[in-house]
Motif scaffolding. Sequence first.
Motif, PDB file in Angstrom:
ATOM      1  N   GLY A 134       0.812  -1.205   0.000  1.00 62.96           N
ATOM      2  CA  GLY A 134       0.000   0.000   0.000  1.00 62.96           C
ATOM      3  C   GLY A 134       0.850   1.261   0.000  1.00 62.96           C
ATOM      4  O   GLY A 134       0.503   2.262  -0.644  1.00 62.96           O
ATOM      5  N   PHE A 135       1.984   1.202   0.701  1.00 65.90           N
ATOM      6  CA  PHE A 135       2.870   2.367   0.716  1.00 65.90           C
ATOM      7  C   PHE A 135       3.493   2.607  -0.648  1.00 65.90           C
ATOM      8  O   PHE A 135       3.611   3.749  -1.096  1.00 65.90           O
ATOM      9  CB  PHE A 135       3.963   2.162   1.769  1.00 65.90           C
ATOM     10  CG  PHE A 135       4.987   3.260   1.774  1.00 65.90           C
ATOM     11  CD1 PHE A 135       4.704   4.474   2.378  1.00 65.90           C
ATOM     12  CD2 PHE A 135       6.216   3.098   1.158  1.00 65.90           C
ATOM     13  CE1 PHE A 135       5.647   5.508   2.379  1.00 65.90           C
ATOM     14  CE2 PHE A 135       7.156   4.115   1.148  1.00 65.90           C
ATOM     15  CZ  PHE A 135       6.866   5.324   1.762  1.00 65.90           C
ATOM     16  N   ARG A 136       3.899   1.529  -1.321  1.00 64.07           N
ATOM     17  CA  ARG A 136       4.496   1.697  -2.640  1.00 64.07           C
ATOM     18  C   ARG A 136       3.501   2.335  -3.608  1.00 64.07           C
ATOM     19  O   ARG A 136       3.859   3.201  -4.428  1.00 64.07           O
ATOM     20  CB  ARG A 136       4.968   0.346  -3.178  1.00 64.07           C
ATOM     21  CG  ARG A 136       6.081  -0.261  -2.337  1.00 64.07           C
ATOM     22  CD  ARG A 136       6.548  -1.585  -2.866  1.00 64.07           C
ATOM     23  NE  ARG A 136       7.168  -1.455  -4.189  1.00 64.07           N
ATOM     24  CZ  ARG A 136       7.898  -2.402  -4.751  1.00 64.07           C
ATOM     25  NH1 ARG A 136       8.085  -3.572  -4.120  1.00 64.07           N
ATOM     26  NH2 ARG A 136       8.432  -2.220  -5.943  1.00 64.07           N
ATOM     27  N   GLU A 137       2.237   1.927  -3.526  1.00 63.11           N
ATOM     28  CA  GLU A 137       1.216   2.518  -4.388  1.00 63.11           C
ATOM     29  C   GLU A 137       1.009   3.990  -4.056  1.00 63.11           C
ATOM     30  O   GLU A 137       0.909   4.842  -4.968  1.00 63.11           O
ATOM     31  CB  GLU A 137      -0.087   1.750  -4.241  1.00 63.11           C
ATOM     32  CG  GLU A 137      -0.008   0.306  -4.747  1.00 63.11           C
ATOM     33  CD  GLU A 137      -1.285  -0.458  -4.455  1.00 63.11           C
ATOM     34  OE1 GLU A 137      -2.221   0.144  -3.868  1.00 63.11           O
ATOM     35  OE2 GLU A 137      -1.347  -1.654  -4.791  1.00 63.11           O
ATOM     36  N   ALA A 138       0.928   4.303  -2.755  1.00 60.48           N
ATOM     37  CA  ALA A 138       0.711   5.704  -2.364  1.00 60.48           C
ATOM     38  C   ALA A 138       1.909   6.569  -2.746  1.00 60.48           C
ATOM     39  O   ALA A 138       1.748   7.715  -3.209  1.00 60.48           O
ATOM     40  CB  ALA A 138       0.464   5.775  -0.860  1.00 60.48           C
ATOM     41  N   GLN A 139       3.127   6.025  -2.605  1.00 58.44           N
ATOM     42  CA  GLN A 139       4.312   6.795  -2.974  1.00 58.44           C
ATOM     43  C   GLN A 139       4.395   6.978  -4.497  1.00 58.44           C
ATOM     44  O   GLN A 139       4.827   8.031  -4.971  1.00 58.44           O
ATOM     45  CB  GLN A 139       5.571   6.092  -2.456  1.00 58.44           C
ATOM     46  CG  GLN A 139       6.842   6.887  -2.689  1.00 58.44           C
ATOM     47  CD  GLN A 139       8.055   6.199  -2.114  1.00 58.44           C
ATOM     48  OE1 GLN A 139       8.666   6.697  -1.197  1.00 58.44           O
ATOM     49  NE2 GLN A 139       8.389   5.047  -2.652  1.00 58.44           N
ATOM     50  N   ALA A 140       3.950   5.950  -5.245  1.00 58.87           N
ATOM     51  CA  ALA A 140       3.939   6.091  -6.706  1.00 58.87           C
ATOM     52  C   ALA A 140       2.973   7.185  -7.130  1.00 58.87           C
ATOM     53  O   ALA A 140       3.271   7.965  -8.060  1.00 58.87           O
ATOM     54  CB  ALA A 140       3.561   4.755  -7.352  1.00 58.87           C
ATOM     55  N   MET A 141       1.825   7.263  -6.454  1.00 58.60           N
ATOM     56  CA  MET A 141       0.889   8.351  -6.737  1.00 58.60           C
ATOM     57  C   MET A 141       1.514   9.703  -6.420  1.00 58.60           C
ATOM     58  O   MET A 141       1.326  10.690  -7.161  1.00 58.60           O
ATOM     59  CB  MET A 141      -0.391   8.156  -5.929  1.00 58.60           C
ATOM     60  CG  MET A 141      -1.161   6.885  -6.270  1.00 58.60           C
ATOM     61  SD  MET A 141      -1.844   6.921  -7.961  1.00 58.60           S
ATOM     62  CE  MET A 141      -3.057   8.210  -7.772  1.00 58.60           C
ATOM     63  N   TYR A 142       2.280   9.754  -5.383  1.00 59.58           N
ATOM     64  CA  TYR A 142       2.963  11.014  -5.032  1.00 59.58           C
ATOM     65  C   TYR A 142       4.015  11.372  -6.081  1.00 59.58           C
ATOM     66  O   TYR A 142       4.091  12.542  -6.514  1.00 59.58           O
ATOM     67  CB  TYR A 142       3.615  10.875  -3.666  1.00 59.58           C
ATOM     68  CG  TYR A 142       4.565  12.004  -3.342  1.00 59.58           C
ATOM     69  CD1 TYR A 142       4.098  13.237  -2.913  1.00 59.58           C
ATOM     70  CD2 TYR A 142       5.943  11.833  -3.481  1.00 59.58           C
ATOM     71  CE1 TYR A 142       4.976  14.284  -2.636  1.00 59.58           C
ATOM     72  CE2 TYR A 142       6.823  12.860  -3.206  1.00 59.58           C
ATOM     73  CZ  TYR A 142       6.337  14.084  -2.775  1.00 59.58           C
ATOM     74  OH  TYR A 142       7.198  15.117  -2.521  1.00 59.58           O
TER      75      TYR A 142
END
Length: 386
Positions: A134-142
């Motif tokens: 979930g963090f990797r997805e949120a960081q990719a969105m960032y």
Amino acid sequence: MRARKLLIVLPLLLAACGPQMPPAPDNSLARRNVVAGPIELRPLEVKITLPVVTRPIEELEIRAAVPGRLVSMPHDKGDQVKASNVPQAAWTAEDEFKAQHPAATEEQVALRNLSHLTGFAPFAMVDDSALVQGFREAQAMYDQAVRDLKRLREYPDTTGSQLDNARTRRDTARAAALRVMSQIEDTRICSPVSGLVTLRARKQGEYVNPGELIATVAVMRTIRADLELPETHFSAIKVGDSVAVTLRTLRDDKGATLVRNGIVARKDTVAHPQTHSFTVEIDLDNADLALPAGLFGTVEVVTYRRENALVVPLSAVKLNGPRKSLFVVKGDRVKEIPNIQIGQLSMEWAEILGDPVKPGERVVTSGAQWLGDGDLVNAMDKEPTA
């Protein structure tokens, strides 16, 4: 009848005509053997022995913050643990990280903002694999929002509204990533204090819920001894006093009973309603972890102190009803000092208040119960059998 009268009178006549008996001895001239000793002033301390019980100075419960399966629980009951905290994170943008690490892989770039957790060994750990994704997805969105904002800034026809929307998407994406990062940090269960594990409530591989007890840790570098101080001796102990605690079940390096000096850390100001005693807490240094908790010990408390006290053996005091007296040797006779006042008293000695006798005078210490004022005595320094 006449013969009976002669039989009665005859012994009386014989006694009257016989030799005269010597007079009865004068008891005032009889000498009594007594033991006498010089009177000296000396320091006097009266102590009482009170029981104490040792306990950990602090015992903390370690609980899970997030749900999941325990993937690490290396400590067992009795193990020593150190205090730990999750390292502080430092947020790094993608372009900045690549500039600092030109040879970084995609995996390293994706996990760059979780690098502060690399090598960190917590007390226990909950599975974080789903949260990492979930963090990797949120960081990719960032990262995507950062690139979009950069392009809009480079495009000359970009409106202010478009820039505001791009900044909002970037900040929202970063907030989402930080939220997931906080959940990942919560999977690292830390012990805020150094101590010994006293309870292990869960095992590795078990599922835990938020707030569920994992273990308890007791702070043992300093342990506390509690004693109950009677209200009559409330002033005998003050906060900050040094107190010797005797632990008879333990031995030191020489095989003698273990004695540890402690400092009075706290004293209650409200008495127990049933016992009318005050709880006193004594801190004992236990840096070597040699003292277990839960032991019984004793403390000697000085309840009375006098620098120059007149103390005589208890046998020197003659009791005559409510009256008490001492006998002072004057030459070959004794002088009775009546109506003396007794202060502190034990099974062996008595404190004499006031100044009925002077230091240097000899007082009868053995045999005073059979004396009277002015009796002749043979005063000895010690018992003949000694």
